[in-house]
Design a protein around this motif. Sequence first.
Motif, short mmCIF file in Angstrom:
data_model
loop_
_atom_site.label_atom_id
_atom_site.label_comp_id
_atom_site.label_asym_id
_atom_site.label_seq_id
_atom_site.Cartn_x
_atom_site.Cartn_y
_atom_site.Cartn_z
N ASN A 152 -5.99 1.47 -9.10
CA ASN A 152 -6.53 2.81 -8.94
C ASN A 152 -5.65 3.85 -9.66
OD1 ASN A 152 -8.13 4.94 -8.28
ND2 ASN A 152 -7.99 4.65 -6.06
N LEU B 74 0.43 -2.32 -5.56
CA LEU B 74 -0.22 -1.25 -6.31
C LEU B 74 0.31 -1.10 -7.73
CD1 LEU B 74 -0.27 1.43 -3.46
CD2 LEU B 74 -2.14 -0.09 -4.19
N GLY C 177 -4.99 0.58 -15.86
CA GLY C 177 -5.64 0.50 -14.56
C GLY C 177 -6.18 -0.90 -14.34
N ASP D 61 0.79 -1.24 0.00
CA ASP D 61 0.00 0.00 0.00
C ASP D 61 0.82 1.29 0.00
OD1 ASP D 61 -2.53 -1.36 0.00
OD2 ASP D 61 -2.18 -1.83 2.11
N PRO E 75 -6.16 6.47 -11.70
CA PRO E 75 -6.36 7.93 -11.59
C PRO E 75 -5.78 8.52 -10.31
CG PRO E 75 -8.37 6.87 -12.38
CD PRO E 75 -7.43 5.76 -11.95
N GLU E 76 -5.89 7.79 -9.21
CA GLU E 76 -5.36 8.28 -7.93
C GLU E 76 -3.84 8.35 -7.93
OE1 GLU E 76 -4.82 6.55 -3.44
OE2 GLU E 76 -6.69 6.09 -4.48
N HIS E 77 -3.20 7.46 -8.69
CA HIS E 77 -1.74 7.34 -8.64
C HIS E 77 -1.02 7.94 -9.85
CE1 HIS E 77 -2.12 4.99 -5.07
NE2 HIS E 77 -2.84 4.07 -5.68
#
Length: 133
Positions: A83, A120, A110, A47, A85-87
């Motif tokens: 994820n 991730l 993604g 994470d 878009p978040e990264h």
Amino acid sequence: MTAIDSYSHGVSGEREFGFAQAIKAGETIYVSGQLSHDEEGAFTHPDDLDAQLKQVYANFEKVLAHYGVTRNQVVSQTEYVVNLPEHAAALSVANLAFFGDHRPTSTGVGVASLFFPGQLVEVSFVIDTRLPA
């Protein structure tokens, strides 16, 4: 006939799943998805995207060193990201830091999940040894 040279990190997952970290076929090196693992193959930094990316590139550096090539000879990378878009911003920072002025092609994919809980990112590469180092 093209000679094939394979490379492994020597970690347990390679044997259980039957794969090489990289294969050189002719002048092209195909690199399996690199992920955040230690010298024994244990997954590290669950994470924590930044720490995982650092380890991904450190593991990839071992592949480069084995073949005597540099990151300037990378022609393509594919990033599998939970994820995305978040990264995206953190991926950009890591790519710029690793590649500097060199610009390989890049595809971000993604995904819902990767192999290890807390994983991730995983990045695969293609290298052309004919390019200048």
